[in-house]
Design an enzyme around this catalytic site. Structure first.
Site, PDB file in Angstrom:
ATOM      1  N   ARG A 244      29.524  38.925  54.446  1.00  0.00           N
ATOM      2  CA  ARG A 244      29.411  40.354  54.125  1.00  0.00           C
ATOM      3  C   ARG A 244      28.207  40.911  54.869  1.00  0.00           C
ATOM      4  O   ARG A 244      27.130  40.287  54.877  1.00  0.00           O
ATOM      5  CB  ARG A 244      29.200  40.558  52.619  1.00  0.00           C
ATOM      6  CG  ARG A 244      30.439  40.370  51.754  1.00  0.00           C
ATOM      7  CD  ARG A 244      31.472  41.487  51.960  1.00  0.00           C
ATOM      8  NE  ARG A 244      32.626  41.347  51.101  1.00  0.00           N
ATOM      9  CZ  ARG A 244      33.769  40.722  51.441  1.00  0.00           C
ATOM     10  NH1 ARG A 244      33.906  40.171  52.623  1.00  0.00           N
ATOM     11  NH2 ARG A 244      34.779  40.678  50.590  1.00  0.00           N
ATOM     12  N   GLU A 273      29.743  49.144  57.272  1.00  0.00           N
ATOM     13  CA  GLU A 273      31.062  49.063  57.914  1.00  0.00           C
ATOM     14  C   GLU A 273      31.760  50.391  57.725  1.00  0.00           C
ATOM     15  O   GLU A 273      31.671  50.951  56.632  1.00  0.00           O
ATOM     16  CB  GLU A 273      31.898  47.944  57.275  1.00  0.00           C
ATOM     17  CG  GLU A 273      31.459  46.595  57.753  1.00  0.00           C
ATOM     18  CD  GLU A 273      32.298  45.440  57.220  1.00  0.00           C
ATOM     19  OE1 GLU A 273      33.430  45.685  56.720  1.00  0.00           O
ATOM     20  OE2 GLU A 273      31.824  44.302  57.299  1.00  0.00           O
ATOM     21  N   HIS A 292      35.529  42.954  61.134  1.00  0.00           N
ATOM     22  CA  HIS A 292      35.909  42.327  59.856  1.00  0.00           C
ATOM     23  C   HIS A 292      37.368  41.840  59.883  1.00  0.00           C
ATOM     24  O   HIS A 292      38.216  42.316  59.119  1.00  0.00           O
ATOM     25  CB  HIS A 292      35.696  43.318  58.690  1.00  0.00           C
ATOM     26  CG  HIS A 292      35.510  42.626  57.371  1.00  0.00           C
ATOM     27  ND1 HIS A 292      34.689  43.089  56.374  1.00  0.00           N
ATOM     28  CD2 HIS A 292      36.059  41.495  56.868  1.00  0.00           C
ATOM     29  CE1 HIS A 292      34.735  42.283  55.325  1.00  0.00           C
ATOM     30  NE2 HIS A 292      35.565  41.300  55.604  1.00  0.00           N
TER      31      HIS A 292
HETATM   32  C1  DGY Z   1      37.633  38.603  51.799  1.00  0.00           C
HETATM   33  O1  DGY Z   1      38.682  38.087  51.425  1.00  0.00           O
HETATM   34  O2  DGY Z   1      36.663  38.703  51.071  1.00  0.00           O
HETATM   35  C2  DGY Z   1      37.579  39.120  53.200  1.00  0.00           C
HETATM   36  O3  DGY Z   1      36.352  39.599  53.541  1.00  0.00           O
HETATM   37  C3  DGY Z   1      38.615  40.188  53.437  1.00  0.00           C
HETATM   38  O4  DGY Z   1      39.768  39.585  53.694  1.00  0.00           O
END
Ligand code: DGY
Length: 335
Positions: A244, A273, A292
């Site tokens: 993240r 983002e 992402h």
């Molecule tokens: C998640 O699953 O947390 C990813 O970041 C998005 O697919």
């Protein structure tokens, strides 16, 4: 739970792979979908959730305390994703709203992106590609465009969970990399599997040639990769984040790269983002950025939709959520 599934309305707040929606409809649920590829505006999310029994959401749905209190009638929330930092789990638990997620099925896809970004940054691949596009490939230049090799270097994993372990396996298998890690808890099984060594956070920063972030975003980890952290890293280190964007401070990361505190970076997640197109990181030689896409394979996304649907189906049919995040809320649920 003896409710007629035809009476249960599920609101799906993003366009998801059909496989999951079809599963829900086959069971007889009344499924209402947001059909626009852009994220649903918060007021519309609230309006729709108010009229439904359960919510199938993704990381772009902000499910904070206000939202949850306004929708405390929700039977459950199913998150399409392994991460669920968009949901205030403490509040959901307090209100007795169980939350399910989709772990496991995106592990390989995400580890591949971390591994790919590491190589791309180490060999300046994205920057070199742009040079060709700009007509700047003139001739062979023995002393320029030099990257660094990864063989026998040290991989530092921040958060040695499923994805971190897969990243470590790839690095060990391909380059014989030495694995060190920092977690909340030591993991003896993973240590045995990878020959990995547990180190303190400061040791991780000081020793890693490649530091790959695979931790959840929480109050404890938010912004942990800040100026102070980058200052403790090797000037030759490459920072990878596929978890993240909130785990790193992007201004501090940019400055660390500009001032040579670290050598390179590979990001699949940014802070914020989406990243804007004029972000200086996009023009740096040793940086590779992706939008992402860690879980973006057909296999992973179909499996995520399947698991997200299964969490809802199992909840209404059997009173349990196979992949539950807050078991305590489930225990309190009066079915
Ligand atoms: C998640 O699953 O947390 C990813 O970041 C998005 O697919």
């Amino acid at each position: 739970m003896n409710r007629n599934l035809n009476d249960i309305k599920i609101f799906v707040s993003s366009v998801l792979p059909d496989i999951g929606i079809d599963m829900l409809r086959r069971e007889g649920f009344n499924v209402i979908c947001w059909n626009n590829d852009t994220p649903i505006p918060p007021d519309l999310l609230l309006e729709n959730a108010r009229q439904c029994n359960a919510l199938l959401t993704t990381l772009t749905g902000k499910i904070d305390a206000d939202f949850l209190n306004a929708c405390s009638h929700l039977d459950m929330i199913s998150q399409f994703g392994v991460g669920y930092d968009n949901i205030n789990i403490t509040e959901a638990t307090k209100l007795g709203i169980p939350v399910g997620n989709t772990p496991g099925v995106l592990t390989d896809a995400t580890a591949d992106i971390a591994f790919g970004l590491m190589i791309a940054a180490s060999r300046k691949m994205f920057f070199m590609h742009k040079k060709i596009e700009k007509g700047e490939w003139k001739h062979f230049t023995p002393k320029s465009n030099l990257g660094v090799e990864l063989k026998h270097k040290t991989l530092g994993v921040f958060g040695l969970g499923r994805i971190g372990i897969e990243m470590a396996k790839r690095c060990k298998g391909a380059y014989g990399m030495n694995i060190i890690y920092h977690n909340r808890r030591q993991d003896a099984t993973a240590e045995k599997l990878l020959g990995a060594k547990y180190v303190s956070f400061d040791e991780l920063l000081a020793q890693a040639d490649v530091l790959s972030v695979h931790s959840v975003l929480s109050d404890e980890t938010r912004g942990i990769f800040s100026k102070a952290a980058f200052n403790k890293m090797k000037p030759t280190a490459i920072f990878i984040n596929t978890s993240r964007g909130g785990l790193h401070n992007e201004e501090d990361l940019t400055e660390a790269l500009q001032t040579g505190k670290i050598w390179g970076a590979g990001l699949d997640v940014t802070n914020p983002e989406p990243m804007l197109k004029n972000n200086p990181l996009l023009n740096m030689e040793n940086v590779a950025v992706l939008p992402h896409i860690g879980s973006a394979t057909a296999e992973a996304r179909n499996a995520m939709a399947t698991l997200a649907a299964e969490n809802i189906i199992a909840f209404y049919k059997n009173g349990r959520i196979p992949n539950i995040v807050n078991g305590e809320a489930m225990e309190r649920k009066i079915l």
